[in-house]
Design an enzyme around this catalytic site. Structure first.
Site, short mmCIF file in Angstrom:
data_model
loop_
_atom_site.label_atom_id
_atom_site.label_comp_id
_atom_site.label_asym_id
_atom_site.label_seq_id
_atom_site.Cartn_x
_atom_site.Cartn_y
_atom_site.Cartn_z
N TYR A 93 0.78 -1.15 0.00
CA TYR A 93 0.06 -0.02 0.12
C TYR A 93 0.70 1.12 0.12
O TYR A 93 1.88 1.28 0.68
CB TYR A 93 -0.97 0.14 1.34
CG TYR A 93 -1.75 1.29 1.27
CD1 TYR A 93 -3.17 1.24 0.25
CD2 TYR A 93 -1.47 2.40 2.09
CE1 TYR A 93 -3.82 2.63 0.47
CE2 TYR A 93 -2.21 3.55 1.97
CZ TYR A 93 -3.19 3.65 1.49
OH TYR A 93 -4.04 4.63 1.28
N LEU A 94 0.78 1.95 -1.03
CA LEU A 94 1.45 3.19 -1.08
C LEU A 94 0.48 4.51 -1.05
O LEU A 94 -0.21 4.64 -1.70
CB LEU A 94 2.12 3.15 -2.47
CG LEU A 94 3.25 2.42 -2.75
CD1 LEU A 94 3.51 2.32 -4.31
CD2 LEU A 94 4.50 2.52 -1.84
N ASP A 194 -0.32 1.28 -20.65
CA ASP A 194 -1.58 1.91 -20.61
C ASP A 194 -1.38 3.32 -19.64
O ASP A 194 -1.76 3.47 -18.50
CB ASP A 194 -2.45 1.05 -19.70
CG ASP A 194 -3.72 1.53 -19.69
OD1 ASP A 194 -4.34 2.58 -20.48
OD2 ASP A 194 -4.77 0.89 -19.20
#
Length: 291
Positions: A93-94, A194
């Site tokens: 988790y950042l 992307d």
């Protein structure tokens, strides 16, 4: 489900992790996303139907390939797997913060370094992967004009035709696209694949990119994508141009490269994207003198 995910995290990290809190996160249009926490550890979890395990496995492979370049920051992959009814991908988790102009300069430098590696002689990837939920074929080819026209545009057009949406003779469009690129001889670069604004974030330490659809291609395809849906700020392009200048004729190819993403959105979401795809195809392939 959460107990099974926690057990796999514990196994991968050799810790005793239990889910004490989970928060549903917004922002994605395809997967469910959660922040889970416990014992001082935080993780980001993506969920989809069980049958979509391959999508997460391929995303894991792309993230690992990008991380191994030591050029750009991506979330660390913790584990990927299945529960009884879900596929899941667990990442570090950042915590993201509000962007600043200096963040975009740093991102430009990192992407330029990535694009300058040129460690592969051909275009493609060792495996097919996904752009969103659409299979992205990556069979190795030595010729960029053939690779892009066939495995990017031709593939998407065929998928649309099979669903009843035709935009003209596919062979004609593919050949016209190939001719537009036949004299363009880029060196293969590892791409994010992307690179739109929704797949970019900034921590207190550095930019971070996520949700890749990586392959070795023309780096201009990444830069073109960055202008399609929520263009990057001018600071990014100014600094990228300093580190790895684009040639003046890049603008002639930008719309062609972005047609791939427009066609993919038409495949996934229908609606106005079908109209946008039709208009772009007419502009690119039927109106003389248009780029």
């Amino acid at each position: 489900m959460w107990q099974q995910i926690a057990a796999q995290i514990s196994l991968e990290l050799d810790i005793d992790f239990q889910v004490e809190r989970k928060i549903s996160l917004t922002g994605g249009s395809i997967n469910l996303a959660y922040k889970i926490s416990g014992g001082g550890h935080d993780f980001f979890v993506k969920l989809h139907h069980r049958e979509q395990l391959e999508q997460f496995e391929n995303e894991q492979l792309s993230l690992v390939c990008l991380a191994q370049t030591h050029c750009v920051r991506v979330p660390r992959v913790i584990c990927v797997g299945q529960t009884l009814d879900k596929a899941f991908l667990v990442l570090e988790y950042l915590p993201l913060q509000t962007e600043q102009p200096a963040n975009w300069a740093a991102l430009a430098k990192q992407l330029a370094r990535l694009h300058q590696l040129h460690e592969q002689a051909m275009f493609g990837f060792d495996w097919d992967n996904q752009l969103g939920l659409t299979t992205q074929p990556n069979q190795w080819q030595g010729n960029w004009s053939s690779f892009f026209s066939e495995q990017r545009l031709g593939w998407q057009l065929q998928l649309l035709l099979e669903q009843g949406f035709g935009f003209g003779n596919i062979d004609h469009i593919v050949e016209q696209a190939r001719q537009r690129l036949v004299h363009h001889k880029p060196k293969p670069s590892l791409l994010h694949g992307d690179l739109w604004r929704g797949n970019i974030g900034f921590t207190a330490e550095s930019p971070v990119i996520f949700d890749p659809a990586s392959y070795f291609g023309d780096r201009e395809a990444d830069i073109a994508c960055s202008s399609l849906y929520g263009t990057f700020p001018a600071e990014f392009y100014h600094h990228y141009q300093q580190y790895y200048p684009l040639t003046a004729d890049f603008e002639e190819r930008k719309a062609l490269y972005n047609l791939y993403h427009i066609l993919n959105h038409a495949n996934l979401f229908r609606g106005n994207y079908l109209i946008q795809a039709q208009e772009q195809i007419k502009l690119l392939f039927h109106l003389k003198g248009q780029a």
